[in-house]
Enzyme design. Structure first.
Site, mmCIF file in Angstrom:
data_model
loop_
_atom_site.group_PDB
_atom_site.id
_atom_site.type_symbol
_atom_site.label_atom_id
_atom_site.label_comp_id
_atom_site.label_asym_id
_atom_site.label_seq_id
_atom_site.Cartn_x
_atom_site.Cartn_y
_atom_site.Cartn_z
ATOM 1 N N PHE A 114 0.833 -1.202 0.000
ATOM 2 C CA PHE A 114 0.000 0.000 0.000
ATOM 3 C C PHE A 114 0.871 1.256 0.000
ATOM 4 C CE2 PHE A 114 -3.112 -3.224 1.431
ATOM 5 C CZ PHE A 114 -4.070 -3.003 0.457
ATOM 6 N N SER A 115 0.735 2.142 0.978
ATOM 7 C CA SER A 115 1.379 3.457 0.844
ATOM 8 C C SER A 115 2.879 3.463 1.072
ATOM 9 C CB SER A 115 0.705 4.466 1.776
ATOM 10 O OG SER A 115 -0.572 4.790 1.271
#
Length: 393
Positions: A114-115
């Site tokens: 993800f981030s």
């Protein structure tokens, strides 16, 4: 036959139950976070041919050791279970000293981060900056003239890198009617996508009255825009850039991947999948000032700026995440914790962490399938957990 399939026995559900509409939900995420490419179109980022991984390192008695957290003492094993950990890898002084995996994840498997994708993309930006073909002080419009009329029309690349674009957008992860849901359709992460590309969506975003650069605002579209800016500056596709500028020089052993939209635009804000050990190798490269295996990956000055000297403390304090790191800063899509250890982090939703502690000479990569995207109390426990591990190992 009515018996369970091998898949169902391992994961607790059938493969055909995992859909584009539920892949980020528990329990399906225990499988889908390792197999995003079966649900969302993805581009490969190949490792060097012939690379091989050394055997996993057992955690030994560490799992039974207790750590002090907000709710009281808890064993390492209990915390890993409570935080829905899929994998935990620890490096100490450049050596792998522990690899732990949940029963539903195998050693060497890829997992979406993800981030932390933002942090990886920023490293690629740092390499291009070092080559003189990407300028963080340049207007966004220098690379992307069509940004005129959007929030980015009067922003600089530095604002994009440091999440200080004055952007009228909310990270409403769980609201199906929000602009964030439209954003996820554009990136093909939600059903109903394909009518609007990621780049088209980004160019519709508008700004706030406040000037750019004043306040840290965590807005993922900035990081997808960064990937597009890197492609424009270099004339290369992002997957190729990541392979050439980061993955091969790093000495990554496993292939990585990144999700793409209908136009092949990489989801650089959150779509990258890597193995736990390769993620830890990224952290070790940062700890070593931008080198890996004696090879320069990214300029030392960029690492120092990212991990030590850069960032606006006031802008960070004005933002909504200052509770995580009260003395922290945010620079080039990395979090400076402000702790005495000099620790820096990459963080992703659903419990993805890359924790680099220079004082302890330690790197920790944690991959998880936490049921909710953001869990603030658990994040605070996570920070305490990493600090405790740094003292124990």
């Amino acid at each position: 036959m009515t018996g369970k399939t091998a898949f169902e026995t391992r994961y607790g559900f059938r493969r055909n139950e995992v859909l584009l509409g539920n892949w980020r939900e528990s329990p399906f995420s225990r499988w889908s976070f390792q197999n995003v490419g079966e649900l969302v179109p993805s581009a490969a980022v190949a490792a060097q041919p012939g690379s091989s991984e050394a055997p996993a390192q057992d955690f030994g008695g560490l799992l039974g050791e207790k750590v002090a957290l907000a709710g009281g003492a808890e064993t390492v094993a209990a915390f890993l279970a409570r935080s829905d950990t899929d994998a935990l890898t620890i490096m100490k002084r450049g050596k792998f000293v522990g690899d732990w995996f949940a029963p539903h994840m195998e050693f060497g498997a890829r997992h979406i981060v993800f981030s932390i994708s933002k942090s990886l993309t920023a490293i690629v930006a740092g390499t291009l900056e070092g080559e003189g073909i990407f300028d963080p002080q340049a207007p966004v419009s220098l690379y992307l003239p069509e940004a005129a009329g959007s929030a980015y029309g009067d922003a600089r690349v530095r604002h994009v890198l440091d999440m200080s674009v004055s952007l009228d957008f909310e990270e409403a992860y769980l609201d199906p009617e929000s602009a964030f849901a439209r954003y996820r359709r554009a990136m093909l992460w939600n059903p109903g996508g394909g009518n609007e590309s990621l780049a088209t969506f980004l160019m519709t975003l508008q700004g706030l009255a406040e000037p750019h650069g004043r306040t840290f605002r965590y807005r993922s579209p900035n990081s997808d825009l960064l990937g597009i800016l890197l492609e424009r500056a270099s004339g290369r596709r992002f997957a190729d850039l990541m392979r050439e500028k980061l993955w091969e020089p790093l000495g990554a052993v496993g292939d990585a991947s990144v999700t793409v939209d209908t136009e092949g635009t990489a989801r650089t804000a959150g779509g990258i999948s890597v193995t736990p050990r390769d993620l830890a190798r990224v952290g070790e490269m940062m700890r070593q000032g931008g080198t890996a295996n004696g090879r320069r990956v990214v300029p030392e000055a960029w690492v120092r700026d990212t991990a030590e000297t850069g960032g606006d403390a006031e802008a960070w304090r004005r933002g909504t995440m200052a509770f995580l790191f009260p003395r922290g800063r945010y620079r080039n899509k990395w979090y400076q914790t402000g702790a005495a250890s000099g620790a820096v982090c990459g963080i992703g939703i659903h419990g993805q962490w890359l924790y680099v502690n220079p004082k302890a000479e330690m790197v920790i990569a944690k991959m998880s399938s936490q049921p909710v995207p953001v869990d603030d109390p658990l994040d605070l426990d996570m920070i305490s957990f990493f600090e405790a591990l740094s003292r124990m190992v």
